[in-house]
Design an enzyme around this catalytic site. Structure first.
Site, PDB file in Angstrom:
ATOM      1  CE  LYS A 154     -59.568 -29.027 100.693  1.00 15.76           C
ATOM      2  NZ  LYS A 154     -58.358 -29.614 100.098  1.00 15.76           N
ATOM      3  CB  ILE A 155     -64.056 -27.169  95.552  1.00 10.85           C
ATOM      4  CG1 ILE A 155     -63.596 -26.388  96.789  1.00 10.85           C
ATOM      5  CG2 ILE A 155     -65.119 -26.382  94.779  1.00 10.85           C
ATOM      6  CD1 ILE A 155     -62.812 -25.117  96.494  1.00 10.85           C
ATOM      7  CB  SER A 230     -60.304 -23.132  90.011  1.00 10.39           C
ATOM      8  OG  SER A 230     -59.308 -23.750  90.769  1.00 10.39           O
ATOM      9  NE  ARG A 231     -56.020 -18.894  93.240  1.00 12.67           N
ATOM     10  CZ  ARG A 231     -56.941 -19.045  94.204  1.00 12.67           C
ATOM     11  NH1 ARG A 231     -58.223 -19.083  93.895  1.00 12.67           N
ATOM     12  NH2 ARG A 231     -56.570 -19.142  95.462  1.00 12.67           N
ATOM     13  CG  ASP A 255     -65.806 -16.281  92.118  1.00 15.01           C
ATOM     14  OD1 ASP A 255     -66.466 -15.229  92.274  1.00 15.01           O
ATOM     15  OD2 ASP A 255     -65.082 -16.777  93.002  1.00 15.01           O
ATOM     16  CD  GLU A 260     -58.800 -13.050  90.848  1.00 15.02           C
ATOM     17  OE1 GLU A 260     -59.585 -13.710  90.159  1.00 15.02           O
ATOM     18  OE2 GLU A 260     -58.646 -13.239  92.071  1.00 15.02           O
ATOM     19  CG  HIS A 292     -61.374 -14.646  93.956  1.00 13.58           C
ATOM     20  ND1 HIS A 292     -60.106 -14.847  93.459  1.00 13.58           N
ATOM     21  CD2 HIS A 292     -61.616 -15.712  94.772  1.00 13.58           C
ATOM     22  CE1 HIS A 292     -59.604 -15.960  93.954  1.00 13.58           C
ATOM     23  NE2 HIS A 292     -60.496 -16.509  94.758  1.00 13.58           N
ATOM     24  CD  GLN A 293     -70.074 -12.834  94.814  1.00 11.46           C
ATOM     25  OE1 GLN A 293     -70.054 -11.731  94.292  1.00 11.46           O
ATOM     26  NE2 GLN A 293     -71.155 -13.334  95.378  1.00 11.46           N
ATOM     27  CG  PHE A 295     -63.852 -16.397  99.812  1.00 12.03           C
ATOM     28  CD1 PHE A 295     -63.731 -15.553  98.728  1.00 12.03           C
ATOM     29  CD2 PHE A 295     -63.794 -15.845 101.084  1.00 12.03           C
ATOM     30  CE1 PHE A 295     -63.552 -14.189  98.894  1.00 12.03           C
ATOM     31  CE2 PHE A 295     -63.607 -14.478 101.264  1.00 12.03           C
ATOM     32  CZ  PHE A 295     -63.491 -13.646 100.157  1.00 12.03           C
TER      33      PHE A 295
HETATM   34  P1  NAD Z   1     -57.980 -29.618  96.473  1.00 11.83           P
HETATM   35  O1  NAD Z   1     -56.509 -29.546  96.706  1.00 11.83           O
HETATM   36  O2  NAD Z   1     -58.828 -30.333  97.468  1.00 11.83           O
HETATM   37  O3  NAD Z   1     -58.258 -30.270  95.039  1.00 11.83           O
HETATM   38  C1  NAD Z   1     -57.538 -29.917  93.900  1.00 11.83           C
HETATM   39  C2  NAD Z   1     -57.605 -31.078  92.932  1.00 11.83           C
HETATM   40  O4  NAD Z   1     -56.932 -30.689  91.722  1.00 11.83           O
HETATM   41  C3  NAD Z   1     -56.905 -32.340  93.459  1.00 11.83           C
HETATM   42  O5  NAD Z   1     -57.746 -33.458  93.309  1.00 11.83           O
HETATM   43  C4  NAD Z   1     -55.672 -32.445  92.581  1.00 11.83           C
HETATM   44  O6  NAD Z   1     -55.248 -33.796  92.371  1.00 11.83           O
HETATM   45  C5  NAD Z   1     -56.174 -31.812  91.297  1.00 11.83           C
HETATM   46  N1  NAD Z   1     -55.098 -31.420  90.407  1.00 11.83           N
HETATM   47  C6  NAD Z   1     -53.830 -31.081  90.725  1.00 11.83           C
HETATM   48  N2  NAD Z   1     -53.118 -30.836  89.617  1.00 11.83           N
HETATM   49  C7  NAD Z   1     -53.952 -31.039  88.581  1.00 11.83           C
HETATM   50  C8  NAD Z   1     -53.793 -30.964  87.178  1.00 11.83           C
HETATM   51  N3  NAD Z   1     -52.614 -30.658  86.640  1.00 11.83           N
HETATM   52  N4  NAD Z   1     -54.851 -31.261  86.399  1.00 11.83           N
HETATM   53  C9  NAD Z   1     -56.036 -31.604  86.958  1.00 11.83           C
HETATM   54  N5  NAD Z   1     -56.252 -31.703  88.281  1.00 11.83           N
HETATM   55  C10 NAD Z   1     -55.208 -31.425  89.078  1.00 11.83           C
HETATM   56  O7  NAD Z   1     -58.453 -28.115  96.283  1.00 11.83           O
HETATM   57  P2  NAD Z   1     -59.912 -27.515  96.517  1.00 11.83           P
HETATM   58  O8  NAD Z   1     -60.054 -27.105  97.932  1.00 11.83           O
HETATM   59  O9  NAD Z   1     -60.911 -28.413  95.903  1.00 11.83           O
HETATM   60  O10 NAD Z   1     -59.792 -26.162  95.678  1.00 11.83           O
HETATM   61  C11 NAD Z   1     -59.702 -26.179  94.271  1.00 11.83           C
HETATM   62  C12 NAD Z   1     -59.274 -24.805  93.801  1.00 11.83           C
HETATM   63  O11 NAD Z   1     -60.334 -23.874  94.091  1.00 11.83           O
HETATM   64  C13 NAD Z   1     -58.067 -24.220  94.547  1.00 11.83           C
HETATM   65  O12 NAD Z   1     -56.866 -24.592  93.898  1.00 11.83           O
HETATM   66  C14 NAD Z   1     -58.287 -22.752  94.482  1.00 11.83           C
HETATM   67  O13 NAD Z   1     -57.543 -22.223  93.402  1.00 11.83           O
HETATM   68  C15 NAD Z   1     -59.773 -22.597  94.182  1.00 11.83           C
HETATM   69  N6  NAD Z   1     -60.497 -21.848  95.217  1.00 11.83           N
HETATM   70  C16 NAD Z   1     -61.242 -20.779  94.825  1.00 11.83           C
HETATM   71  C17 NAD Z   1     -61.981 -20.072  95.767  1.00 11.83           C
HETATM   72  C18 NAD Z   1     -62.847 -18.896  95.377  1.00 11.83           C
HETATM   73  O14 NAD Z   1     -63.284 -18.133  96.257  1.00 11.83           O
HETATM   74  N7  NAD Z   1     -63.148 -18.714  94.104  1.00 11.83           N
HETATM   75  C19 NAD Z   1     -61.940 -20.460  97.102  1.00 11.83           C
HETATM   76  C20 NAD Z   1     -61.183 -21.573  97.460  1.00 11.83           C
HETATM   77  C21 NAD Z   1     -60.465 -22.268  96.506  1.00 11.83           C
END
Ligand code: NAD
Length: 354
Positions: A154-155, A230-231, A255, A260, A292-293, A295
């Protein structure tokens, strides 16, 4: 009325949950994070609600279940902090908020990229001092550059659209490429070699931990900009620090940080105890760290509250749990990739709601 032990409360959580709750649950807000030591606070509650940096290990899982709590509502998307095998074995149902505003996170990634590229953080600090010099503030056009998106969920897809809006060429890497995105998927090594900007949007899993390490950085285009919303564990911070110092990485917008949980979300400005790598990273002019902001938008907070409470409504009503996760349905890359009973029965756990 069901009682929710709500951990790691910040003022903005309380506002959004009180607004959404409208008196249907007795929410007990605690500032402390959900840990084994904090468990007695949950006595007498029917559910626990935790955020992204709680360590939901076996002791916490068993402590919750021993108190009669059979449902843990994560008010976040990521779930790398949960011992799912322990949760499954103990009969603890875990629900999450898979999406609350992918735009919030993708836009924050774009904000980090633009700030770094045009040195906005340094320029703002200078003009506050009435220093109007432009020395050292030369940026680069994003137009015509290549953005590498790692994880096209999604992101990642929204960030790809933003990059296209800037006139960038977009390359993508995903363990599960999705042809419907219309993105050009390449191997990770090629993405690193050709991208001027690399933005991470995949989950933290055993196989993605330190995917950006010294070996990966050695394959990357010299001077590229790394954005990680992401993480933290996706990046080996020591290797990143070395690469920023020798010019392998031109700039980094972070972020998230791998350690963290010890630092983020609190004011630590008075503390002399510091994390050495984090201190060195924040001191570099070509690094921006945010806490980590990504969101944190009004829209996302409202959606987090609404989905978390709906997850609990469904749990207590014995209804199918769309947002439940367990170790069997996680697979690599998200829910419903394997043989989890959720596929047929609507729930990972067959037990009755309480
Ligand atoms: P999502 O599940 O929609 O998308 C994740 C994508 O990663 C998928 O397309 C999946 O196929 C892919 N993926 C899985 N394993 C993989 C690998 N080994 N190598 C490469 N790609 C791989 O998730 P999203 O909603 O897009 O969120 C992505 C990440 O953002 C989350 O996992 C979360 O850790 C992070 N996040 C951070 C914040 C923040 O405030 N900083 C907020 C929300 C989410």
């Amino acid at each position: 009325m069901k009682k929710i032990a709500f951990f790691d409360t910040k003022s903005y959580d309380r506002e959004s949950f009180d607004r959404e709750n409208n008196g249907r649950y007795d929410i007990r807000y605690f500032e402390t994070r959900l840990t084994a030591a904090a468990m007695p606070l949950a006595d007498g509650c029917d559910a626990a609600c935790a955020f992204v940096n709680a360590e939901i290990d076996r002791a916490v899982v068993e402590g919750l279940v021993a108190r009669g709590i059979r449902v843990l509502a994560l008010r976040c998307a990521g779930f790398n902090n949960v011992d799912f095998r322990a949760a499954y074995a103990a009969g603890l149902t875990v629900v999450r908020v898979p999406a609350y505003s992918p735009y919030a996170v993708a836009e924050h990634a774009a904000a980090l990229l633009l700030s770094l590229d045009r040195h906005i953080h340094r320029a703002a600090a200078r003009t506050r001092d009435f220093n109007f010099s432009l020395a050292g503030l030369t940026g680069f056009d994003l137009h015509g550059k290549t953005a590498g998106i790692v994880g096209t969920g999604k992101i990642g897809r929204i960030f790809a659209d933003i990059c296209k809006g800037f006139g960038m060429r977009v390359l993508a890497y995903d363990a599960f490429p999705n042809p419907a995105t219309g993105l050009e998927y390449v191997a990770l090594d090629r993405l690193l070699a050709e991208s001027d900007v690399v933005s991470l949007h995949c989950p933290l899993l055993p196989e993605t931990r330190h995917m950006i390490d010294a070996a990966a950085l050695a394959k990357a285009k010299r001077g590229f900009t790394l954005v990680n919303t992401s993480r933290g564990g996706l990046v080996d911070s020591e290797a990143l620090l070395a690469a920023l110092r020798d010019g392998t990485v031109g700039a980094a917008g972070l972020d998230v940080y791998e350690e963290e949980s010890e630092w983020f979300y609190e004011d630590r400005s008075d503390e002399t105890r510091q994390n050495k790598t984090l201190s060195l990273l924040v001191s570099l002019p070509n690094v921006i760290v945010t806490s980590h902001q990504a969101f944190l938008t009004h829209e996302a907070l409202a959606n987090i509250a609404s989905t978390t409470l709906s997850n609990l409504d469904a749990y207590f009503a014995g209804a199918p749990l769309e947002n439940e996760i367990c170790y069997r349905c996680l697979g690599s890359g998200g829910a419903n990739k394997t043989d989890c009973p959720k596929r047929s029965g609507g729930r990972c756990h067959k037990q009755e709601a309480h």
